[in-house]
Write a protein that holds these residues in place. Sequence first.
Motif, PDB file in Angstrom:
ATOM      1  N   LEU A   1      43.751  41.706  39.799  1.00  0.00           N
ATOM      2  CA  LEU A   1      43.112  41.746  38.483  1.00  0.00           C
ATOM      3  C   LEU A   1      42.051  42.832  38.473  1.00  0.00           C
ATOM      4  CD1 LEU A   1      42.624  38.012  37.474  1.00  0.00           C
ATOM      5  CD2 LEU A   1      44.193  39.660  36.493  1.00  0.00           C
ATOM      6  N   GLY A   2      42.005  43.561  37.389  1.00  0.00           N
ATOM      7  CA  GLY A   2      41.008  44.599  37.223  1.00  0.00           C
ATOM      8  C   GLY A   2      40.613  44.701  35.767  1.00  0.00           C
ATOM      9  N   LEU A   3      39.574  45.444  35.497  1.00  0.00           N
ATOM     10  CA  LEU A   3      39.137  45.695  34.124  1.00  0.00           C
ATOM     11  C   LEU A   3      39.529  47.123  33.775  1.00  0.00           C
ATOM     12  CD1 LEU A   3      35.617  44.054  34.279  1.00  0.00           C
ATOM     13  CD2 LEU A   3      37.676  43.106  33.274  1.00  0.00           C
ATOM     14  N   TRP A   4      40.131  47.305  32.602  1.00  0.00           N
ATOM     15  CA  TRP A   4      40.631  48.599  32.168  1.00  0.00           C
ATOM     16  C   TRP A   4      40.107  48.922  30.777  1.00  0.00           C
ATOM     17  CZ3 TRP A   4      43.703  49.473  27.823  1.00  0.00           C
ATOM     18  CH2 TRP A   4      44.202  50.772  27.684  1.00  0.00           C
ATOM     19  N   ALA A   5      39.781  50.183  30.560  1.00  0.00           N
ATOM     20  CA  ALA A   5      39.410  50.679  29.228  1.00  0.00           C
ATOM     21  C   ALA A   5      40.051  52.048  29.059  1.00  0.00           C
ATOM     22  CB  ALA A   5      37.901  50.770  29.060  1.00  0.00           C
ATOM     23  N   LYS A   6      40.701  52.250  27.944  1.00  0.00           N
ATOM     24  CA  LYS A   6      41.392  53.510  27.676  1.00  0.00           C
ATOM     25  C   LYS A   6      40.429  54.682  27.786  1.00  0.00           C
ATOM     26  CE  LYS A   6      44.351  55.823  24.366  1.00  0.00           C
ATOM     27  NZ  LYS A   6      45.083  55.735  23.117  1.00  0.00           N
ATOM     28  N   GLY A   7      40.821  55.663  28.571  1.00  0.00           N
ATOM     29  CA  GLY A   7      40.015  56.859  28.752  1.00  0.00           C
ATOM     30  C   GLY A   7      38.841  56.696  29.698  1.00  0.00           C
ATOM     31  N   MET A   8      38.622  55.475  30.199  1.00  0.00           N
ATOM     32  CA  MET A   8      37.483  55.233  31.088  1.00  0.00           C
ATOM     33  C   MET A   8      37.925  54.849  32.495  1.00  0.00           C
ATOM     34  SD  MET A   8      34.578  53.870  28.560  1.00  0.00           S
ATOM     35  CE  MET A   8      33.456  53.890  29.864  1.00  0.00           C
ATOM     36  N   GLY A   9      39.157  54.372  32.652  1.00  0.00           N
ATOM     37  CA  GLY A   9      39.665  54.004  33.964  1.00  0.00           C
ATOM     38  C   GLY A   9      39.673  52.513  34.206  1.00  0.00           C
ATOM     39  N   VAL A  10      39.622  52.152  35.488  1.00  0.00           N
ATOM     40  CA  VAL A  10      39.662  50.749  35.898  1.00  0.00           C
ATOM     41  C   VAL A  10      38.507  50.456  36.848  1.00  0.00           C
ATOM     42  CG1 VAL A  10      42.158  50.490  35.631  1.00  0.00           C
ATOM     43  CG2 VAL A  10      41.242  51.250  37.819  1.00  0.00           C
ATOM     44  N   LYS A  11      38.155  49.182  36.938  1.00  0.00           N
ATOM     45  CA  LYS A  11      37.144  48.762  37.896  1.00  0.00           C
ATOM     46  C   LYS A  11      37.396  47.316  38.294  1.00  0.00           C
ATOM     47  CE  LYS A  11      33.728  48.078  34.204  1.00  0.00           C
ATOM     48  NZ  LYS A  11      32.409  48.494  33.743  1.00  0.00           N
ATOM     49  N   HIS A  12      36.898  46.945  39.475  1.00  0.00           N
ATOM     50  CA  HIS A  12      36.997  45.571  39.950  1.00  0.00           C
ATOM     51  C   HIS A  12      36.166  44.658  39.048  1.00  0.00           C
ATOM     52  CE1 HIS A  12      37.572  47.794  43.849  1.00  0.00           C
ATOM     53  NE2 HIS A  12      38.598  46.965  43.893  1.00  0.00           N
ATOM     54  N   GLU A  13      36.573  43.408  38.939  1.00  0.00           N
ATOM     55  CA  GLU A  13      35.773  42.447  38.177  1.00  0.00           C
ATOM     56  C   GLU A  13      34.379  42.322  38.772  1.00  0.00           C
ATOM     57  OE1 GLU A  13      37.853  38.814  36.359  1.00  0.00           O
ATOM     58  OE2 GLU A  13      38.923  39.202  38.255  1.00  0.00           O
ATOM     59  N   GLU A  14      34.306  42.311  40.122  1.00  0.00           N
ATOM     60  CA  GLU A  14      33.015  42.187  40.800  1.00  0.00           C
ATOM     61  C   GLU A  14      32.103  43.375  40.493  1.00  0.00           C
ATOM     62  OE1 GLU A  14      35.943  42.494  43.082  1.00  0.00           O
ATOM     63  OE2 GLU A  14      36.361  40.512  42.279  1.00  0.00           O
ATOM     64  N   CYS A  15      32.690  44.554  40.392  1.00  0.00           N
ATOM     65  CA  CYS A  15      31.902  45.759  40.119  1.00  0.00           C
ATOM     66  C   CYS A  15      31.350  45.765  38.691  1.00  0.00           C
ATOM     67  CB  CYS A  15      32.740  47.008  40.368  1.00  0.00           C
ATOM     68  SG  CYS A  15      33.130  47.256  42.120  1.00  0.00           S
ATOM     69  N   ALA A  16      32.002  45.052  37.790  1.00  0.00           N
ATOM     70  CA  ALA A  16      31.525  44.977  36.407  1.00  0.00           C
ATOM     71  C   ALA A  16      30.252  44.153  36.315  1.00  0.00           C
ATOM     72  CB  ALA A  16      32.599  44.381  35.508  1.00  0.00           C
ATOM     73  N   ARG A  17      29.995  43.332  37.321  1.00  0.00           N
ATOM     74  CA  ARG A  17      28.806  42.474  37.317  1.00  0.00           C
ATOM     75  C   ARG A  17      27.567  43.181  37.881  1.00  0.00           C
ATOM     76  NH1 ARG A  17      32.599  38.955  39.897  1.00  0.00           N
ATOM     77  NH2 ARG A  17      33.757  37.869  38.285  1.00  0.00           N
ATOM     78  N   VAL A  18      27.718  44.427  38.234  1.00  0.00           N
ATOM     79  CA  VAL A  18      26.624  45.198  38.810  1.00  0.00           C
ATOM     80  C   VAL A  18      25.507  45.365  37.788  1.00  0.00           C
ATOM     81  CG1 VAL A  18      25.995  47.469  39.720  1.00  0.00           C
ATOM     82  CG2 VAL A  18      28.150  46.420  40.374  1.00  0.00           C
TER      83      VAL A  18
END
Length: 103
Positions: free
Chosen positions: A26-43
């Motif tokens: 599972l990852g977080l995705w945004a068009k034109g911005m890429g992907v990131k780990h769920e854990e990294c989104a909590r930074v």
Amino acid sequence: MSWKKIPMRFPGTCTVCGQKIDVGQLGLWAKGMGVKHEECARVDELACSVCGGPAGCRQCEFSDICDIPNVSQLCICKKCSETGGALDSYHKNSLKKFPLLNS
């Protein structure tokens, strides 16, 4: 633009930590911005894209309007921004982190 939680259909690289995100993970995705780990989104503290140290989010003049999980993650700390050639250093390190910007 908001980040969407998706199971990865292709391998990717996290825009926050630079580590791999495997197919099926599972990852977080945004068009034109890429992907990131769920854990990294909590930074709650970004890394400086020039020196790699903390960007100083809590002391930043924009902290009251900055939405850390949804910004580009390419921030610069006060120390690096005040040195000579800050824009060149920022640009050079951004190109290293995102080689597609060279094209």
